[in-house]
Design a protein around this motif. Structure first.
Motif, mmCIF file in Angstrom:
data_model
loop_
_atom_site.group_PDB
_atom_site.id
_atom_site.type_symbol
_atom_site.label_atom_id
_atom_site.label_comp_id
_atom_site.label_asym_id
_atom_site.label_seq_id
_atom_site.Cartn_x
_atom_site.Cartn_y
_atom_site.Cartn_z
ATOM 1 N N LEU A 20 0.830 -1.203 0.000
ATOM 2 C CA LEU A 20 0.000 0.000 0.000
ATOM 3 C C LEU A 20 0.864 1.252 0.000
ATOM 4 O O LEU A 20 0.551 2.233 -0.693
ATOM 5 C CB LEU A 20 -0.927 -0.005 1.215
ATOM 6 N N ARG A 23 2.079 2.064 -3.488
ATOM 7 C CA ARG A 23 1.025 2.609 -4.359
ATOM 8 C C ARG A 23 0.669 4.032 -3.953
ATOM 9 O O ARG A 23 0.437 4.898 -4.812
ATOM 10 C CB ARG A 23 -0.218 1.720 -4.280
ATOM 11 N N GLU A 26 3.272 6.325 -5.296
ATOM 12 C CA GLU A 26 3.107 6.518 -6.740
ATOM 13 C C GLU A 26 2.030 7.549 -7.052
ATOM 14 O O GLU A 26 2.078 8.219 -8.087
ATOM 15 C CB GLU A 26 2.766 5.190 -7.404
ATOM 16 N N LEU A 27 1.049 7.680 -6.139
ATOM 17 C CA LEU A 27 -0.033 8.639 -6.326
ATOM 18 C C LEU A 27 0.279 9.992 -5.701
ATOM 19 O O LEU A 27 -0.588 10.868 -5.637
ATOM 20 C CB LEU A 27 -1.331 8.076 -5.749
ATOM 21 N N TRP A 220 -3.825 -6.867 -0.737
ATOM 22 C CA TRP A 220 -2.757 -5.906 -0.990
ATOM 23 C C TRP A 220 -1.473 -6.650 -1.337
ATOM 24 O O TRP A 220 -0.872 -7.320 -0.494
ATOM 25 C CB TRP A 220 -2.533 -5.031 0.235
ATOM 26 N N ASP A 389 -5.819 -5.382 -7.964
ATOM 27 C CA ASP A 389 -5.901 -3.930 -7.803
ATOM 28 C C ASP A 389 -6.190 -3.497 -6.373
ATOM 29 O O ASP A 389 -6.617 -2.363 -6.131
ATOM 30 C CB ASP A 389 -6.985 -3.367 -8.729
ATOM 31 N N THR A 391 -4.334 -2.651 -3.716
ATOM 32 C CA THR A 391 -3.641 -1.462 -3.196
ATOM 33 C C THR A 391 -4.109 -0.206 -3.919
ATOM 34 O O THR A 391 -4.191 0.873 -3.315
ATOM 35 C CB THR A 391 -2.126 -1.595 -3.318
ATOM 36 N N THR A 392 -4.439 -0.320 -5.201
ATOM 37 C CA THR A 392 -4.933 0.840 -5.943
ATOM 38 C C THR A 392 -6.270 1.295 -5.380
ATOM 39 O O THR A 392 -6.498 2.499 -5.162
ATOM 40 C CB THR A 392 -5.083 0.503 -7.435
ATOM 41 N N ALA A 395 -5.582 2.786 -1.815
ATOM 42 C CA ALA A 395 -4.880 4.068 -1.873
ATOM 43 C C ALA A 395 -5.805 5.177 -2.355
ATOM 44 O O ALA A 395 -5.806 6.291 -1.803
ATOM 45 C CB ALA A 395 -3.672 3.956 -2.791
ATOM 46 N N GLN A 396 -6.618 4.890 -3.358
ATOM 47 C CA GLN A 396 -7.522 5.910 -3.869
ATOM 48 C C GLN A 396 -8.594 6.276 -2.837
ATOM 49 O O GLN A 396 -8.956 7.446 -2.685
ATOM 50 C CB GLN A 396 -8.180 5.442 -5.164
#
Length: 411
Positions: A20, A23, A26-27, A220, A389, A391-392, A395-396
């Motif tokens: 997590l 990710r 990365e964001l 995750w 997906d 962790t995506t 994270a979002q």
């Protein structure tokens, strides 16, 4: 945006948080991870460029020591106290705190968020800590569930009392030391109003419960792109796919001959053997060329190259093997591991070994199931349903919640 991730436990608790963290970074978020001060965890996080804020005793040393159940409240108090010392300064200025790990550690981290007045999210990597009328709770060491009670609601009420008895004083004494009021129900405090379940819906389907608003994000994964060591690749290339045997963070106190039993059982199936040393320090029993031993390697790179995976049933190992489409034999040792063994058997992607201590006969029977052609076909089919997906999604969700809580900047 600044995010603090806090956990205490084995690699199965730390590695998903590292996934997590990667990710989130990365964001565009700034991320720290608070976790046990084990060298392997520091190395894991350093390898992906994430800062570790260490606290508490070594998780590996504590697990291998096999402390008696009666010391659990004292150990919990020590972990919570060390959290208040380390996690509090790490969390200052953060926009959100994510807490997981053993329940007392999660309670300690959430208390830090309370003290600092920052939002928090409670996460579990297995659903067995979330009350449900569909199944009983886990039993804590030294607090077995009464066999004569079969109503799940009654058992969950008992679970709440057990959690308070084990961890209530440890938590509330530490909360008082930082000026926080006591918590009446430790379990409900940790779960909160909207807990996250970081597991795969196909492997671990959540059945809706009226009293809980559970957010299932998917599992995750930390992408592990490390190449396999040259010696291991040479062994894999030298013959038919071997059977991998490894028990991760389980010390196997009751199975001193586990390596010998496993190697002999796998050989009896006409297969080569790959032994993962793990926290049990498994080793080879002779110098025959059909066996090879490895330490910490990428399971994501390895599991697709083996005939079957014999393991302890940790959530991470189970999910990684399922994602690889590789048949499994789960030899559960404790906690949620019997649950994952049951899921593997129910899905037809492997075998659930009966009991914690394998014998030649019992492991041979489980291997025969896992190595059957139908099991491999089923494992390959289920692998195609596993999401990647998680962790995506998580994270979002975190970043969206921070954005909603942040007032707009006036022109």
């Amino acid at each position: 945006m600044r995010v603090l991730l806090s956990t205490y436990g084995s690699r199965g608790d730390v590695q998903p948080m590292a996934g997590l963290a990667v990710r989130l970074r990365e964001l565009g978020a700034e991320v720290r991870v608070c976790a046990p001060a084990d060298e392997e965890f520091a190395k894991l996080l350093a390898g992906v460029g994430v800062e570790l804020v260490p606290f508490g005793p070594s998780a590996r040393a504590l697990t291998k020591a096999g402390p008696v159940p009666s010391t659990l409240p004292q150990r919990a108090a020590a972990v919570i106290a060390s959290q208040l010392d380390a996690v509090t300064p790490a969390a200052e200025g953060c926009d959100v705190l994510v807490a997981t790990g053993m329940i007392s550690a999660a309670a300690g981290a959430l208390s830090v968020a309370d003290k600092l007045g920052i939002p928090s999210v409670s996460v579990t990597f297995q659903q067995l800590t979330l009350p449900s009328a569909h199944r009983p709770p886990l039993a804590y060491p030294g607090h077995p569930l009464p066999p004569e009670v079969t109503d799940n609601r009654a058992l969950w009420d008992l679970d709440a009392r057990n959690v308070n008895a084990l961890f209530g004083e440890a938590l509330n004494t530490n909360r008082a030391s930082i000026g926080l009021p006591p918590v009446d129900d430790v379990r409900d405090y940790v779960i909160g109003d909207r807990p996250w379940l970081a597991t795969d819906p196909a492997l671990d389907p959540w059945q809706e419960t009226p009293d809980l608003d559970v957010v299932q994000t998917g599992a995750w994964f930390l992408p592990d792109e490390r190449p396999l060591p040259e010696g291991l690749v040479a062994f894999l290339d030298a013959g038919e796919p071997p059977v991998y045997v490894g028990f991760g963070s389980m010390p196997l106190h009751g199975s001193e001959d586990a390596a010998q039993v496993a190697i002999e059982a796998v050989r009896a199936q006409g297969r080569r053997v790959l032994v993962g040393r793990g926290w049990a320090d498994l080793s080879l029993i002779d110098d025959q060329s059909d066996c090879f031993a490895v330490g910490d390697v990428s399971h994501q790179a390895l599991f697709g190259r083996v005939a079957a995976v014999v393991h302890h049933g940790g959530a991470g190992t189970t999910t990684t093997a399922t994602r690889a489409g590789t048949p499994q034999v789960v030899v559960p040792q404790m906690a949620d591991q019997p649950y994952w063994a049951g899921r593997v058997a129910e899905l037809g992607i492997g075998a659930a070994h009966a009991g914690t201590t394998p014998t030649f006969e019992s492991l041979s029977a489980s291997l025969a199931t896992a190595l059957a052609p139908g099991t491999r076909a089923r494992a390959a089919a289920v692998a195609r349903t596993i999401r990647t997906d998680g962790t995506t999604v998580a994270a979002q969700l975190l970043l969206d919640s921070i954005a909603r809580a942040t007032p707009p900047v006036s022109a």
